[in-house]
Design an enzyme around this catalytic site. Structure first.
Site, mmCIF file in Angstrom:
data_model
loop_
_atom_site.group_PDB
_atom_site.id
_atom_site.type_symbol
_atom_site.label_atom_id
_atom_site.label_comp_id
_atom_site.label_asym_id
_atom_site.label_seq_id
_atom_site.Cartn_x
_atom_site.Cartn_y
_atom_site.Cartn_z
ATOM 1 N N LYS A 1 -3.154 9.154 3.552
ATOM 2 C CA LYS A 1 -2.676 9.025 4.937
ATOM 3 C C LYS A 1 -2.642 10.406 5.551
ATOM 4 O O LYS A 1 -2.542 11.405 4.830
ATOM 5 C CB LYS A 1 -1.266 8.413 4.958
ATOM 6 C CG LYS A 1 -0.879 7.770 6.287
ATOM 7 C CD LYS A 1 -1.400 6.352 6.413
ATOM 8 C CE LYS A 1 -1.138 5.777 7.792
ATOM 9 N NZ LYS A 1 -1.450 4.344 7.860
ATOM 10 N N GLY B 1 6.662 -4.069 19.229
ATOM 11 C CA GLY B 1 5.500 -3.174 19.277
ATOM 12 C C GLY B 1 4.379 -3.885 19.993
ATOM 13 O O GLY B 1 4.075 -5.052 19.696
ATOM 14 N N GLY C 1 1.107 -2.467 20.667
ATOM 15 C CA GLY C 1 -0.095 -1.638 20.586
ATOM 16 C C GLY C 1 -1.203 -2.415 19.899
ATOM 17 O O GLY C 1 -1.312 -3.640 20.059
ATOM 18 N N ASN C 2 -2.005 -1.725 19.113
ATOM 19 C CA ASN C 2 -3.140 -2.375 18.466
ATOM 20 C C ASN C 2 -2.686 -3.581 17.638
ATOM 21 O O ASN C 2 -3.192 -4.689 17.796
ATOM 22 C CB ASN C 2 -3.890 -1.362 17.590
ATOM 23 C CG ASN C 2 -5.024 -2.017 16.826
ATOM 24 O OD1 ASN C 2 -4.792 -2.774 15.890
ATOM 25 N ND2 ASN C 2 -6.242 -1.782 17.243
ATOM 26 N N ALA C 3 -1.715 -3.378 16.764
ATOM 27 C CA ALA C 3 -1.281 -4.467 15.885
ATOM 28 C C ALA C 3 -0.506 -5.533 16.675
ATOM 29 O O ALA C 3 -0.821 -6.726 16.602
ATOM 30 C CB ALA C 3 -0.435 -3.908 14.743
ATOM 31 N N GLY C 4 0.506 -5.110 17.429
ATOM 32 C CA GLY C 4 1.415 -6.053 18.092
ATOM 33 C C GLY C 4 0.778 -6.845 19.223
ATOM 34 O O GLY C 4 0.945 -8.072 19.290
#
Ligand code: NAD
Length: 407
Positions: free
Chosen positions: A105, A216, A218-221
């Site tokens: 990471k 959230g 963003g991309n995931a949410g």
């Protein structure tokens, strides 16, 4: 949110699984340390002519199963312990989903929203210059994470290509589709989470139509809200870093995306009620999807959680002690290392396509992803039932068995 040291949380999870599964002591002690952790300084000439020095990180946790793999996070609270925890989880995640990759990471302590596009580009290229020796398609392959985009991945791939003459682009995934990116990568994390949900839904005693809360956006949410919404579930609340919105009749996610695009936040969306992130987590719902940052469900609020099931699209949103409470309360958690592993699976597909010079259709991508998610979900369920433990420990055991077998 990141006040608690997430690496302590990660190691508490490891200790717990070591006890449940009676793991070999030497194996556990190997897994308590990353292979290496590097902190660098990245000087950036700002638009006003001044020089600013940023701190950047790469942690290479474990490469037993293949090249280190894991995203790069840009956040003002990002620091080495967070990156270490995330790289540990990446190690297990790649093993859980069955791809030949290890865990790593990276990150930079920065609020990218305060930088111009030129400053952001020079910071991102600077990160690659500092790490170009340890990166490489067969050594260490980064990807996007919180606040890093396909465009940033393109700058990084380009910088790496300039330094090393590598033309494959396989040093980094999550690139734009025209620049070697894979179709489906942008929605892969949420889509994979949905496949896991579908595979486990019966065992989790969830009905056909669920009330869903997403933290959230963003991309995931946001993609999760779209995907679950499209499948006929009702998204009653979502939030971003500025706050949340609630509508018991269900939010129109496409309209909400357009509203956020215009105003910069979901707060104030017409027809819905503004709520805080704390209130959002405590709403009565069938499925709560944390998709923001780590340490959101803690001993402070766990007793107020009313969700029937939690699915972690974020990494490490539940602390180890809160996890115990949820288990005792009978609230199942679909753990991050399964639930959000669709992202790294499609990153792996991108890497394969780059190295083979292939371009897969979106259908090919998701036709490959779905059975992988279903298989891992059922293996984890079986492990957890057999050992009378939760799904997280089932997932840890599956991952650690695979790493141990290869080590
Ligand atoms: P992102 O930058 O696209 O979105 C993050 C979202 O979280 C934003 O909407 C932001 O406003 C919100 N947020 C930030 N702080 C918050 C707070 N205190 N309260 C509520 N909301 C807050 O990032 P992302 O890629 O969607 O990542 C979100 C999580 O999913 C992270 O834990 C990340 O590690 C994990 N994840 C992402 C991927 C991926 O492919 N993008 C893959 C696996 C895991």
């Amino acid at each position: 949110m990141s006040m608690q040291n997430p690496f302590i949380n990660a190691m508490a999870q490891l200790d717990k699984v070591a006890k449940i599964n009676n793991l070999d002591k030497e194996f556990v002690s190997k897994l308590r340390q990353p292979d290496r952790e590097i902190i660098v300084s990245i000087p950036v000439r700002m638009d006003d002519g001044s020089l600013r020095i940023f701190e950047g990180y790469r942690v290479e946790y474990n490469n037993t199963l293949g090249p280190y793999k894991g995203g790069i996070r840009y956040h003002p609270n990002t620091e080495i312990n967070e990156v270490k925890a995330l790289s540990f989880w990446m190690t297990l995640k790649c093993a859980v989903i069955g791809i030949p990759m290890g865990g790593g990471k990276g990150g930079i302590t920065v609020d990218p929203k305060l930088l111009s596009s030129t400053e952001l580009e020079s910071l991102s290229r600077g990160w690659v210059r500092k790490f170009s020796d340890i990166l490489g398609p067969y050594k260490d392959v980064p990807a996007p994470d919180v606040n890093t985009t396909a465009e940033i991945m393109a700058w990084m791939a380009d910088e790496y290509g300039k330094i090393t003459s590598d033309k494959t682009g396989a040093v980094i995934t999550g690139k734009p589709v025209g620049k070697g990116g894979s179709l489906g990568r942008d929605t892969a994390t949420a889509q994979g989470g949905f496949y896991a949900f579908e595979a486990l839904k019966k065992d989790l005693k969830l009905g056909e139509k669920c009330k869903i809360v997403v933290q959230g956006f963003g991309n995931a949410g946001a993609n999760a809200a779209l995907i679950w919404g499209k499948a006929g579930h009702t998204i009653i609340a979502v939030s971003d870093s500025k706050g949340g919105v609630f509508d018991p009749k269900g939010l129109d996610i496409l309209k909400l995306l357009a509203f956020k695009e215009k105003t910069g936040s979901v707060s104030g969306f017409s027809g819905s009620k503004d709520i805080t992130n704390e209130e959002l987590l405590e709403l009565d719902c069938d499925l709560l999807i944390p998709a923001a940052l780590e340490n959101t469900i803690t001993p402070d609020n766990v007793d107020n959680i009313k969700a029937k099931v939690i699915l972690e699209l974020a990494n490490g949103p539940i602390t180890s002690s809160a996890d115990e409470v949820l288990f005792k309360k009978g609230i199942p958690v679909v753990p991050d290392i399964l639930a959000n592993s669709g992202g790294v699976a499609v990153s792996y597909f991108e890497w394969v396509q780059n190295l083979k010079g292939e371009h897969w259709t979106e259908k090919e991508v998701f036709d490959k992803l779905r059975p992988m998610m279903e298989l891992s979900a059922s293996e984890i369920l079986n492990k957890s039932k057999k050992l009378k433990t939760d799904l997280r420990m089932g997932a840890f055991i599956l991952a650690l068995d695979r790493i141990k077998a290869k080590m």
